[in-house]
Design a protein around this motif. Structure first.
Motif, PDB file in Angstrom:
ATOM      1  N   ASP A 116      35.280  46.651  49.934  1.00 16.78           N
ATOM      2  CA  ASP A 116      34.498  46.595  48.700  1.00 16.78           C
ATOM      3  C   ASP A 116      35.210  45.690  47.694  1.00 16.78           C
ATOM      4  OD1 ASP A 116      32.778  47.073  46.598  1.00 16.78           O
ATOM      5  OD2 ASP A 116      33.368  49.169  46.326  1.00 16.78           O
ATOM      6  N   VAL A 117      34.518  44.656  47.243  1.00 17.21           N
ATOM      7  CA  VAL A 117      35.123  43.688  46.319  1.00 17.21           C
ATOM      8  C   VAL A 117      35.501  44.368  45.001  1.00 17.21           C
ATOM      9  CG1 VAL A 117      34.746  41.538  45.026  1.00 17.21           C
ATOM     10  CG2 VAL A 117      33.886  41.762  47.365  1.00 17.21           C
ATOM     11  N   ASP A 118      34.692  45.314  44.536  1.00 16.54           N
ATOM     12  CA  ASP A 118      35.019  46.017  43.286  1.00 16.54           C
ATOM     13  C   ASP A 118      36.341  46.783  43.423  1.00 16.54           C
ATOM     14  OD1 ASP A 118      32.738  45.093  42.009  1.00 16.54           O
ATOM     15  OD2 ASP A 118      31.535  46.825  42.646  1.00 16.54           O
ATOM     16  N   GLN A 119      36.543  47.430  44.565  1.00 16.81           N
ATOM     17  CA  GLN A 119      37.804  48.139  44.809  1.00 16.81           C
ATOM     18  C   GLN A 119      38.954  47.136  44.904  1.00 16.81           C
ATOM     19  OE1 GLN A 119      38.153  51.142  44.311  1.00 16.81           O
ATOM     20  NE2 GLN A 119      36.996  52.498  45.632  1.00 16.81           N
ATOM     21  N   TYR A 120      38.705  46.003  45.556  1.00 15.61           N
ATOM     22  CA  TYR A 120      39.742  44.969  45.679  1.00 15.61           C
ATOM     23  C   TYR A 120      40.197  44.500  44.302  1.00 15.61           C
ATOM     24  CZ  TYR A 120      42.141  40.673  46.943  1.00 15.61           C
ATOM     25  OH  TYR A 120      43.090  39.678  47.075  1.00 15.61           O
ATOM     26  N   ASN A 121      39.254  44.349  43.389  1.00 18.10           N
ATOM     27  CA  ASN A 121      39.584  43.880  42.040  1.00 18.10           C
ATOM     28  C   ASN A 121      40.389  44.898  41.239  1.00 18.10           C
ATOM     29  OD1 ASN A 121      38.345  41.401  42.468  1.00 18.10           O
ATOM     30  ND2 ASN A 121      36.361  42.146  41.732  1.00 18.10           N
ATOM     31  N   LYS A 122      40.359  46.166  41.644  1.00 24.13           N
ATOM     32  CA  LYS A 122      41.153  47.200  40.967  1.00 24.13           C
ATOM     33  C   LYS A 122      42.615  47.190  41.400  1.00 24.13           C
ATOM     34  CE  LYS A 122      37.245  50.312  40.353  1.00 24.13           C
ATOM     35  NZ  LYS A 122      36.638  51.585  40.757  1.00 24.13           N
ATOM     36  N   THR A 143      39.494  39.386  50.941  1.00 22.47           N
ATOM     37  CA  THR A 143      39.931  40.681  50.415  1.00 22.47           C
ATOM     38  C   THR A 143      41.042  41.299  51.277  1.00 22.47           C
ATOM     39  OG1 THR A 143      38.150  41.812  51.589  1.00 22.47           O
ATOM     40  CG2 THR A 143      37.712  41.145  49.303  1.00 22.47           C
ATOM     41  N   GLU A 155      42.072  55.472  40.360  1.00 23.34           N
ATOM     42  CA  GLU A 155      40.922  54.564  40.272  1.00 23.34           C
ATOM     43  C   GLU A 155      40.527  53.973  41.629  1.00 23.34           C
ATOM     44  OE1 GLU A 155      44.559  52.489  38.450  1.00 23.34           O
ATOM     45  OE2 GLU A 155      43.533  54.377  38.149  1.00 23.34           O
TER      46      GLU A 155
END
Length: 180
Positions: A116-122, A143, A155
Motif C-alpha cells: 500500500d503506497v499510503d502505508q509506504y509513505n508513513k 515500494t 500508524e
C-alpha cells in the motif's frame, strides 16, 4: 543503561528487605516495622525504573496488525509489538523471510514490498546504506524496503508486506534458512 541497571539493583535490594523475617534487635538494623515504609519508597526513590517498567508494559500491550504475503500469495496475519522490526516479527512467527545478516544492514535478503503506497509513505525515509542494499535486491519495486529497517509503530497498523519470490544470496535453491 547503567542508571537503569543500577535502579533495578536498588529495587531488588528493597524487595529482599521486605521479604526478611521478623527480626530482633540483635539481628538487624532494619526491624520489620520499617519494611512497609521501604516498600512505599520503591516508587519514589527509583521512579525512573518504575516509569520505565510501566512504559515497557504499555509497549508490550500495544501491537499492530501486519499481513505478510508469501511468494505463493498466501496471507499470514500476525500481531507485532510496537518497536519490533518486521524481520524479527517474521522470524518469531515462522515466516520465511531470510535475513542472512541478522538485521545488520549488510545484505538484501529481508527485502519486502510494501503493498500500500499510503502505508509506504508513513515509513521513515530509507538511509543511504539501506538504498545501497536495496540496489542488490531481487525484484526491486518503488515500494521496496528491507524488513530489518521497518519498525512497527501505531500508524502502521494494517501494514501489508509481500515477500519476493527469490533473494540474492549464496544459498542453494529451495534452501530454507533458520533464524539464528
Amino acid at each position: 543503561m547503567f542508571v537503569s541497571r543500577f535502579c533495578k539493583l536498588g529495587v531488588r535490594a528493597i524487595n529482599n528487605l521486605e521479604k526478611s523475617p521478623t527480626l530482633t534487635a540483635r539481628t538487624s538494623y532494619f526491624p520489620k516495622a520499617y519494611n512497609p515504609y521501604l516498600g512505599s519508597l520503591r516508587n519514589k526513590l527509583f521512579c525512573s525504573t518504575a516509569q520505565a517498567n510501566s512504559e515497557q508494559r504499555n509497549e508490550e500491550k500495544e501491537k499492530i496488525n501486519v499481513i505478510f504475503f508469501d511468494k505463493d500469495g498466501e496471507e499470514t496475519h500476525i500481531k507485532v509489538p510496537v518497536g519490533m522490526s518486521m524481520l524479527e516479527a517474521a522470524h518469531e512467527n515462522e515466516i520465511e523471510l531470510e535475513g542472512a545478516c541478522e538485521g545488520s544492514l549488510a545484505c538484501s535478503t529481508c527485502h519486502v514490498i510494501v503493498m500500500d503506497v499510503d502505508q509506504y509513505n508513513k515509513l521513515s525515509e530509507p538511509s543511504d546504506e539501506e538504498n545501497d542494499m536495496l540496489d542488490l535486491a531481487f525484484g526491486l519495486s518503488e515500494t521496496s524496503r528491507l524488513g530489518c529497517q521497518i519498525i512497527a509503530k501505531p500508524e502502521l497498523d494494517g501494514l501489508r508486506l509481500a515477500i519476493p519470490a527469490a533473494t540474492r544470496n549464496f544459498a542453494v535453491d529451495g534452501f530454507k534458512p533458520k533464524p539464528h
